[in-house]
Design a protein around this motif. Structure first.
Motif, mmCIF file in Angstrom:
data_model
loop_
_atom_site.group_PDB
_atom_site.id
_atom_site.type_symbol
_atom_site.label_atom_id
_atom_site.label_comp_id
_atom_site.label_asym_id
_atom_site.label_seq_id
_atom_site.Cartn_x
_atom_site.Cartn_y
_atom_site.Cartn_z
ATOM 1 N N ALA A 8 -3.609 2.240 3.779
ATOM 2 C CA ALA A 8 -3.631 2.303 5.248
ATOM 3 C C ALA A 8 -4.621 3.373 5.683
ATOM 4 O O ALA A 8 -4.389 4.567 5.489
ATOM 5 C CB ALA A 8 -2.235 2.626 5.776
ATOM 6 N N ASP A 10 -5.447 5.187 8.231
ATOM 7 C CA ASP A 10 -5.038 5.654 9.558
ATOM 8 C C ASP A 10 -5.877 6.868 9.950
ATOM 9 O O ASP A 10 -5.357 7.978 10.104
ATOM 10 C CB ASP A 10 -3.535 5.975 9.557
ATOM 11 C CG ASP A 10 -2.696 4.722 9.368
ATOM 12 O OD1 ASP A 10 -3.096 3.665 9.894
ATOM 13 O OD2 ASP A 10 -1.661 4.789 8.689
ATOM 14 N N LYS A 34 -6.310 -1.275 4.916
ATOM 15 C CA LYS A 34 -5.729 -1.716 6.194
ATOM 16 C C LYS A 34 -6.352 -0.913 7.326
ATOM 17 O O LYS A 34 -6.380 0.316 7.275
ATOM 18 C CB LYS A 34 -4.213 -1.501 6.204
ATOM 19 C CG LYS A 34 -3.577 -1.871 7.548
ATOM 20 C CD LYS A 34 -2.071 -1.859 7.479
ATOM 21 C CE LYS A 34 -1.435 -0.555 7.858
ATOM 22 N NZ LYS A 34 -1.481 -0.265 9.300
ATOM 23 N N THR A 121 10.080 -1.878 11.777
ATOM 24 C CA THR A 121 11.099 -1.034 11.125
ATOM 25 C C THR A 121 11.501 0.138 12.024
ATOM 26 O O THR A 121 12.498 0.801 11.776
ATOM 27 C CB THR A 121 10.606 -0.498 9.763
ATOM 28 O OG1 THR A 121 9.290 0.005 9.946
ATOM 29 C CG2 THR A 121 10.599 -1.579 8.712
ATOM 30 N N VAL A 158 5.314 -9.019 7.226
ATOM 31 C CA VAL A 158 5.402 -7.588 6.951
ATOM 32 C C VAL A 158 6.875 -7.234 7.008
ATOM 33 O O VAL A 158 7.559 -7.632 7.949
ATOM 34 C CB VAL A 158 4.683 -6.752 8.039
ATOM 35 C CG1 VAL A 158 4.709 -5.275 7.661
ATOM 36 C CG2 VAL A 158 3.283 -7.214 8.268
ATOM 37 N N PRO A 180 5.139 -1.810 3.841
ATOM 38 C CA PRO A 180 4.905 -0.366 3.923
ATOM 39 C C PRO A 180 6.182 0.377 3.527
ATOM 40 O O PRO A 180 7.135 -0.244 3.069
ATOM 41 C CB PRO A 180 4.571 -0.142 5.399
ATOM 42 C CG PRO A 180 5.039 -1.341 6.131
ATOM 43 C CD PRO A 180 5.431 -2.407 5.146
ATOM 44 N N ARG A 183 6.692 5.319 -1.385
ATOM 45 C CA ARG A 183 6.486 6.723 -1.748
ATOM 46 C C ARG A 183 6.605 6.886 -3.254
ATOM 47 O O ARG A 183 7.393 6.186 -3.887
ATOM 48 C CB ARG A 183 7.549 7.612 -1.081
ATOM 49 C CG ARG A 183 7.418 7.700 0.442
ATOM 50 C CD ARG A 183 6.146 8.441 0.820
ATOM 51 N NE ARG A 183 5.946 8.559 2.263
ATOM 52 C CZ ARG A 183 5.200 7.721 2.996
ATOM 53 N NH1 ARG A 183 4.602 6.682 2.450
ATOM 54 N NH2 ARG A 183 5.033 7.934 4.290
ATOM 55 N N GLN A 192 8.942 8.403 7.187
ATOM 56 C CA GLN A 192 9.504 7.117 6.776
ATOM 57 C C GLN A 192 10.971 7.329 6.401
ATOM 58 O O GLN A 192 11.333 8.369 5.872
ATOM 59 C CB GLN A 192 8.732 6.532 5.587
ATOM 60 C CG GLN A 192 7.294 6.157 5.893
ATOM 61 C CD GLN A 192 7.158 4.827 6.636
ATOM 62 O OE1 GLN A 192 8.131 4.271 7.134
ATOM 63 N NE2 GLN A 192 5.942 4.329 6.723
ATOM 64 N N VAL A 210 1.647 -1.456 1.269
ATOM 65 C CA VAL A 210 0.733 -0.748 2.164
ATOM 66 C C VAL A 210 1.064 0.734 2.055
ATOM 67 O O VAL A 210 2.172 1.146 2.378
ATOM 68 C CB VAL A 210 0.919 -1.210 3.627
ATOM 69 C CG1 VAL A 210 0.010 -0.403 4.556
ATOM 70 C CG2 VAL A 210 0.637 -2.696 3.762
ATOM 71 N N VAL A 211 0.111 1.516 1.566
ATOM 72 C CA VAL A 211 0.367 2.924 1.293
ATOM 73 C C VAL A 211 -0.641 3.777 2.054
ATOM 74 O O VAL A 211 -1.850 3.595 1.895
ATOM 75 C CB VAL A 211 0.254 3.222 -0.227
ATOM 76 C CG1 VAL A 211 0.671 4.651 -0.514
ATOM 77 C CG2 VAL A 211 1.103 2.246 -1.040
ATOM 78 N N GLY A 212 -0.137 4.682 2.885
ATOM 79 C CA GLY A 212 -1.024 5.558 3.648
ATOM 80 C C GLY A 212 -1.072 6.940 3.066
ATOM 81 O O GLY A 212 -1.782 7.216 2.096
ATOM 82 N N ARG A 213 -0.277 7.851 3.658
ATOM 83 C CA ARG A 213 -0.369 9.272 3.336
ATOM 84 C C ARG A 213 -0.193 9.642 1.865
ATOM 85 O O ARG A 213 -0.839 10.597 1.421
ATOM 86 C CB ARG A 213 0.602 10.053 4.238
ATOM 87 C CG ARG A 213 0.090 10.094 5.684
ATOM 88 C CD ARG A 213 1.183 10.392 6.660
ATOM 89 N NE ARG A 213 2.160 9.298 6.734
ATOM 90 C CZ ARG A 213 3.251 9.326 7.490
ATOM 91 N NH1 ARG A 213 3.504 10.381 8.221
ATOM 92 N NH2 ARG A 213 4.066 8.288 7.522
ATOM 93 N N PRO A 214 0.624 8.925 1.081
ATOM 94 C CA PRO A 214 0.698 9.314 -0.342
ATOM 95 C C PRO A 214 -0.670 9.246 -1.028
ATOM 96 O O PRO A 214 -0.893 9.912 -2.038
ATOM 97 C CB PRO A 214 1.667 8.294 -0.939
ATOM 98 C CG PRO A 214 2.538 7.906 0.206
ATOM 99 C CD PRO A 214 1.618 7.903 1.408
HETATM 100 O O1 C5P Z 1 1.427 6.935 5.596
HETATM 101 P P1 C5P Z 1 2.355 5.801 5.326
HETATM 102 O O2 C5P Z 1 2.397 5.354 3.881
HETATM 103 O O3 C5P Z 1 3.744 6.029 5.909
HETATM 104 O O4 C5P Z 1 1.680 4.579 6.129
HETATM 105 C C1 C5P Z 1 2.299 3.334 6.270
HETATM 106 C C2 C5P Z 1 1.428 2.422 7.100
HETATM 107 O O5 C5P Z 1 2.155 1.216 7.325
HETATM 108 C C3 C5P Z 1 1.068 2.966 8.477
HETATM 109 O O6 C5P Z 1 -0.206 2.433 8.828
HETATM 110 C C4 C5P Z 1 2.150 2.390 9.376
HETATM 111 O O7 C5P Z 1 1.722 2.247 10.702
HETATM 112 C C5 C5P Z 1 2.362 1.021 8.718
HETATM 113 N N1 C5P Z 1 3.655 0.412 9.002
HETATM 114 C C6 C5P Z 1 4.855 1.012 8.682
HETATM 115 N N2 C5P Z 1 6.042 0.376 8.966
HETATM 116 C C7 C5P Z 1 6.028 -0.837 9.537
HETATM 117 C C8 C5P Z 1 4.821 -1.473 9.854
HETATM 118 C C9 C5P Z 1 3.639 -0.812 9.560
HETATM 119 O O8 C5P Z 1 4.880 2.112 8.147
HETATM 120 N N3 C5P Z 1 7.157 -1.455 9.769
#
Ligand code: C5P
Length: 235
Positions: A8, A10, A34, A121, A158, A180, A183, A192, A210-214
């Protein structure tokens, strides 16, 4: 069956995004990325073209939700951007999702993967029932929205990794779950709530995590990405 880790992105600007992507410049495996509303609204379609040019696959996470005609026409525009995955809200109805699929389908019959958001979520069962007047449980609602998504001819939903098994049971294993809320076992959960590890997400049945901050906030993002791929794909 396709499985992958989606990072992700972001970030608030193209400059921040490219600073991050430059870390992967020498990598053989170009990560699937993403792009969400923040970056797309800040930078417009050029950011998609530039990232595609660098060889990445893109999930354009714009969550369309409008009347069918508007969604059909907007999706026709997105199909020309050559993204690999995009999405709508299942709450827009089966008719809207069908219109999205039609709009996204190119003249040669190809199209990006099209998935739907069931219930976000961030929506609790209590709020869904009190504010949206949906009387069913949140799990029943998610399964019903997933069934509607499949009936409209879309590719998946999703959802939380913890819901992936339930969705596959209702809609079949070929119906994709993009999840998403992932962790590392020894990582920071941040905001989360219902999280799971890459390996556990795979066991429960996630097709794409879908993995962002980790990854994006790791001291070594490339190493964190490799760890995620290793744990999720068991490579
Ligand atoms: O940083 P992190 O791993 O929490 O990022 C998760 C990504 O997935 C972010 O872009 C967040 O907006 C997205 N997302 C989520 N939960 C959802 C739908 C999308 O965390 N239900």
């Amino acid at each position: 069956m396709q499985h992958d880790v989606i990072i992700a992105c972001d970030f608030k600007s193209a400059a921040d995004t490219f600073r991050f992507l430059d870390l992967f410049a020498n990598e053989e495996r170009k990560p699937f990325l993403k792009i969400g509303m923040e970056l797309y609204y800040a930078e417009g379609p050029s950011i998609v073209r530039e990232i595609k040019r660098r060889g990445h696959k893109i999930f354009l996470d714009l969550k369309l939700h409008d009347i069918p005609n508007t969604v059909r026409k907007a999706m026709a525009v997105l199909s020309q951007l050559d993204v690999d995955m995009c999405n709508v809200h299942a709450a827009g109805t089966i008719e809207m999702m069908k219109a999205a699929r039609e709009g996204l389908t190119r003249e040669d019959g190809t199209r990006p993967l099209l998935i739907a958001v069931t219930q976000l979520t961030s929506t609790s069962e209590e709020r869904m029932q009190r504010e949206l007047l949906i009387g069913a449980s949140i799990d029943e609602t998610i399964v019903q929205y997933a069934r509607n998504t499949r009936e409209a001819g879309l590719d998946g939903v999703v959802c939380s990794p913890l819901e992936a098994g339930m969705v596959h049971e209702a809609c079949g294993t070929g119906f994709l779950t993009i999840t998403p809320g992932v962790r590392f076992a020894d990582g920071d959960v941040a905001d989360q709530v219902r999280v799971t590890t890459p390996a556990r997400a795979r066991e429960i049945g996630s097709d794409f995590i879908v993995v962002g901050r980790p990854i994006t906030a790791a001291a070594d993002p490339v190493a964190a990405y490799h760890r995620c791929v290793r744990e999720f794909l068991n490579e």
